[in-house]
Design an enzyme around this catalytic site. Structure first.
Site, PDB file in Angstrom:
ATOM      1  N   GLY A 361    -123.858  34.546 -66.101  1.00 52.25           N
ATOM      2  CA  GLY A 361    -123.037  33.376 -65.821  1.00 52.25           C
ATOM      3  C   GLY A 361    -122.334  33.470 -64.477  1.00 52.25           C
ATOM      4  O   GLY A 361    -122.872  33.998 -63.504  1.00 52.25           O
ATOM      5  N   GLY A 384    -125.876  32.607 -71.423  1.00 46.66           N
ATOM      6  CA  GLY A 384    -125.724  32.510 -72.881  1.00 46.66           C
ATOM      7  C   GLY A 384    -126.419  33.658 -73.602  1.00 46.66           C
ATOM      8  O   GLY A 384    -125.877  34.218 -74.554  1.00 46.66           O
TER       9      GLY A 384
HETATM   10  P1  ADP Z   1    -118.890  33.350 -67.031  1.00 44.56           P
HETATM   11  O1  ADP Z   1    -119.853  32.250 -66.646  1.00 44.56           O
HETATM   12  O2  ADP Z   1    -119.010  34.560 -66.139  1.00 44.56           O
HETATM   13  O3  ADP Z   1    -118.984  33.676 -68.483  1.00 44.56           O
HETATM   14  P2  ADP Z   1    -116.756  31.431 -67.370  1.00 44.56           P
HETATM   15  O4  ADP Z   1    -117.737  30.318 -67.301  1.00 44.56           O
HETATM   16  O5  ADP Z   1    -116.138  31.711 -68.675  1.00 44.56           O
HETATM   17  O6  ADP Z   1    -117.412  32.792 -66.783  1.00 44.56           O
HETATM   18  O7  ADP Z   1    -115.561  31.155 -66.368  1.00 44.56           O
HETATM   19  C1  ADP Z   1    -115.739  30.998 -64.999  1.00 44.56           C
HETATM   20  C2  ADP Z   1    -114.709  30.073 -64.425  1.00 44.56           C
HETATM   21  O8  ADP Z   1    -113.407  30.466 -64.800  1.00 44.56           O
HETATM   22  C3  ADP Z   1    -114.746  30.081 -62.917  1.00 44.56           C
HETATM   23  O9  ADP Z   1    -115.188  28.838 -62.455  1.00 44.56           O
HETATM   24  C4  ADP Z   1    -113.296  30.347 -62.504  1.00 44.56           C
HETATM   25  O10 ADP Z   1    -112.843  29.519 -61.458  1.00 44.56           O
HETATM   26  C5  ADP Z   1    -112.529  30.032 -63.770  1.00 44.56           C
HETATM   27  N1  ADP Z   1    -111.243  30.736 -63.811  1.00 44.56           N
HETATM   28  C6  ADP Z   1    -111.034  32.061 -63.743  1.00 44.56           C
HETATM   29  N2  ADP Z   1    -109.715  32.329 -63.741  1.00 44.56           N
HETATM   30  C7  ADP Z   1    -109.070  31.144 -63.796  1.00 44.56           C
HETATM   31  C8  ADP Z   1    -107.693  30.763 -63.825  1.00 44.56           C
HETATM   32  N3  ADP Z   1    -106.712  31.686 -63.786  1.00 44.56           N
HETATM   33  N4  ADP Z   1    -107.408  29.457 -63.891  1.00 44.56           N
HETATM   34  C9  ADP Z   1    -108.397  28.528 -63.938  1.00 44.56           C
HETATM   35  N5  ADP Z   1    -109.717  28.819 -63.914  1.00 44.56           N
HETATM   36  C10 ADP Z   1    -110.044  30.117 -63.847  1.00 44.56           C
HETATM   37 MG    MG Z   2    -119.807  30.098 -66.854  1.00 49.77          MG
END
Ligand code: ADP
Ligand code: MG
Length: 404
Positions: A361, A384
């Protein structure tokens, strides 16, 4: 459990069906990033260099209506494959029919055939209806594709968490199924962390929502020695502990869940002690603040420097590290330091012999963008799929691969 790998197969003279993940980003029919095609080359090259006849196929985007078939035309991908592998790729723009059957039958040793987007089978043009034959693993379709070849190699991890005709459907109808080299690496690193992690095993979780990752958090509470939490999800946990999180992002309806998880974790969950805050969701310079000193209009957008120090000490000596979810809004340069810092910590641990795994991701994209792709043990190619794998779930696309 050791899975059969493509290099365990005798492919010489055989028609080898290879399910790859060529689901590349495209803009107006032009490929904007061909990483996934490059990543699949070792498996295809192994097959053709050992006298196999490679029949390559992938999905591309989703096909829900007739227009999606043209929109997700995989022809440019076949062309790019040809450029990258420096060999002719015979492309048949169909997912079934006489032309495809003839091409498969006449394929020579060391030659490559590619057919159209597997998800074209999700829409029936004659019926003008969404039928999901590929995505819902229609039995006839898997059997049909299997009939085009002799053995099957699955190298598509990104779709391994769903049973489709192009993975389990084919596997059910061929004599042998092996993993490609990409899938092998996912099994080795993510599977390894799930089944027999070297300890200390530390997980780092971030990203946007607790609710996206409940299953992973619960599994890690069982398996990992420590779970370091950053990203927006930290604020749901901090608020559950009664802290004032100001204007930070929070899932109000998940506060009870967060409390339960903290109780279950029994000290394993490590929360940030400071954060970098701004007064608005914008890329202007922020201020590092203790999580006990937020003002009402403070919005936490990254973990702070003291938290990075804390995480560094929790990670010291770790032998397995799994990371999913950015530590802050890394897309904004003022709020990327936490994510960069974690990349640095992982890079250092890798040189010390730890298995360091980034679980797909946005975190994988962040690590690649920030230049850490070659400095960690493994960056997963599935979003996923890597989350479900980390949860300890059985992935159909891996389960269908033969044991050695
Ligand atoms: P992954 O795809 O690695 O599982 P997620 O999709 O759960 O990660 O989250 C990624 C998003 O979370 C990024 O776009 C990032 O900008 C956002 N994010 C991280 N920290 C914060 C924060 N403190 N406030 C708002 N958004 C955040
Ligand atoms: Mg994501």
């Amino acid at each position: 459990m050791a899975k059969k790998i493509v290099s365990d197969l005798n492919v010489s003279g055989k028609k080898v069906l290879i399910r790859v993940d060529f689901n590349v980003p495209m803009k107006n029919g032009v490929i904007t990033d061909d990483t996934r095609i490059r990543a699949a080359l070792p498996t295809i090259e192994y097959v053709i260099n050992h006298g196999g006849k490679a029949i390559v196929f992938s999905h591309l985007g989703r096909v829900k209506e007739a227009a999606d078939i043209t929109k997700n035309d995989i022809t440019p991908v076949a062309k790019r494959l040809e450029e990258l592998i420096k060999k002719p790729v015979k492309f048949v723009n169909a997912t079934r029919g006489a032309e495809l059957e003839e091409a498969a039958k006449n394929l020579g040793e060391g030659e490559i055939l590619m057919f159209a987007n597997t998800r074209n089978e999700d829409f029936d043009v004659a019926l003008n209806k969404e039928v999901k034959r590929e995505s819902k693993n229609d039995a006839e379709l898997g059997k049909y594709w299997a009939s085009l070849g002799d053995v099957f190699v699955n190298d598509a991890f990104g779709t391994a968490h769903r049973a489709a005709a192009s993975n389990v459907g084919i596997a059910a109808n061929v004599s042998e199924t092996a993993a490609g080299f990409l899938l092998e690496k996912e099994i080795k690193f993510i599977g390894g962390a799930v089944d027999e992690p070297k300890r200390p095993y530390v997980a780092i979780l971030g990203g946007s929502k607790v609710s996206d990752k409940i299953g992973v958090i619960e599994a890690l509470i069982e398996k990992a020695d420590k779970i370091l939490v950053g990203g927006a999800m930290m604020f749901t946990f901090l608020k559950a502990l009664g802290k004032n999180i100001g204007a930070s992002r929070c899932e109000e309806d998940k506060l009870d869940l967060a409390k339960d998880l903290l109780a279950k974790a029994n000290g394993k969950i490590v929360l940030p002690v400071d954060a970098v805050v701004n007064k608005a969701f914008e890329d202007t310079l922020g201020t590092a603040k203790s999580v006990d000193a937020f003002d009402q209009d403070d919005m936490g957008l990254d973990i702070g420097p003291k938290t990075l120090e804390l995480f560094a000490s929790e990670l010291a000596g770790a032998k397995t590290v799994v990371w999913n979810g950015p530590m802050g809004v890394f897309e904004m340069k003022n709020y990327a330091a936490g994510t960069v810092g974690v990349c640095e910590l992982l890079a250092k641990l890798t040189t010390e012999g730890a298995a360091t795994i980034i679980g797909g991701g946005d975190s994988a994209a962040a690590a690649e963008q920030l230049g850490y792709a070659s400095k960690v043990s493994h960056i997963s190619t599935g979003g996923g799929a890597s989350l479900e794998y980390l949860e300890g779930k059985t992935l159909p696309g891996i389960a269908c691969v033969d044991e050695k």
